[in-house]
Motif scaffolding. Structure first.
Motif, PDB file in Angstrom:
ATOM      1  N   LEU A 109       0.870  -1.265   0.048  1.00 11.18           N
ATOM      2  CA  LEU A 109      -0.035  -0.096   0.120  1.00 11.18           C
ATOM      3  C   LEU A 109       0.991   1.202   0.111  1.00 11.18           C
ATOM      4  O   LEU A 109       0.525   2.256  -0.606  1.00 11.18           O
ATOM      5  CB  LEU A 109      -0.889   0.001   1.278  1.00 11.18           C
ATOM      6  N   ILE A 110       1.788   1.292   0.536  1.00  9.75           N
ATOM      7  CA  ILE A 110       2.753   2.415   0.851  1.00  9.75           C
ATOM      8  C   ILE A 110       3.637   2.735  -0.653  1.00  9.75           C
ATOM      9  O   ILE A 110       3.287   3.920  -1.090  1.00  9.75           O
ATOM     10  CB  ILE A 110       3.879   2.173   1.821  1.00  9.75           C
ATOM     11  N   ALA A 158       2.085   1.807  -3.556  1.00 14.28           N
ATOM     12  CA  ALA A 158       1.163   2.226  -4.511  1.00 14.28           C
ATOM     13  C   ALA A 158       0.984   3.532  -4.166  1.00 14.28           C
ATOM     14  O   ALA A 158       0.690   4.166  -5.244  1.00 14.28           O
ATOM     15  CB  ALA A 158      -0.085   1.147  -4.066  1.00 14.28           C
ATOM     16  N   VAL A 159       0.597   4.236  -3.079  1.00 14.39           N
ATOM     17  CA  VAL A 159       0.476   5.548  -2.711  1.00 14.39           C
ATOM     18  C   VAL A 159       1.585   6.144  -3.206  1.00 14.39           C
ATOM     19  O   VAL A 159       1.312   7.519  -3.902  1.00 14.39           O
ATOM     20  CB  VAL A 159       0.201   5.896  -1.137  1.00 14.39           C
ATOM     21  N   PHE A 165       1.713   6.416  -7.087  1.00 16.00           N
ATOM     22  CA  PHE A 165       0.337   7.390  -7.505  1.00 16.00           C
ATOM     23  C   PHE A 165       0.777   8.855  -7.518  1.00 16.00           C
ATOM     24  O   PHE A 165       0.507   9.686  -8.301  1.00 16.00           O
ATOM     25  CB  PHE A 165      -0.797   7.155  -6.513  1.00 16.00           C
ATOM     26  N   PHE A 166       1.472   8.995  -6.081  1.00 15.87           N
ATOM     27  CA  PHE A 166       1.910  10.482  -6.110  1.00 15.87           C
ATOM     28  C   PHE A 166       3.172  10.872  -6.914  1.00 15.87           C
ATOM     29  O   PHE A 166       3.533  12.056  -6.914  1.00 15.87           O
ATOM     30  CB  PHE A 166       1.913  10.915  -4.617  1.00 15.87           C
TER      31      PHE A 166
END
Length: 67
Positions: free
Chosen positions: A56-57, A59-60, A63-64
């Motif tokens: 998740l880290i 992925a975020v 994304f940014f």
């Protein structure tokens, strides 16, 4: 993989293939032995939570545009 292909074009393909196989074998052995040792200290459930959290880290961050 691209470096292995390029090196095989310039050097002996048998030497490059042998080196690539040996390097992969060594990396796999280290991963297996390290996993076996860590399995004595860390539960599978914790590994699942840590892996999910890292996923998740990343992925975020992706994304940014951090990576």
């Amino acid at each position: 993989m691209l470096v292995t292909i390029a090196l095989g074009a310039v050097q002996s393909p048998w030497g490059v293939a042998s080196g690539a196989i040996a390097g992969h074998f060594l990396a796999t052995c280290i991963a297996i032995l390290g996993g076996a040792i860590l399995a004595n200290y860390i539960s599978e459930k914790l590994v699942g939570y840590l892996g999910g959290g890292l996923f998740l880290i990343f992925a975020v961050a992706t994304f940014f545009g951090i990576f």
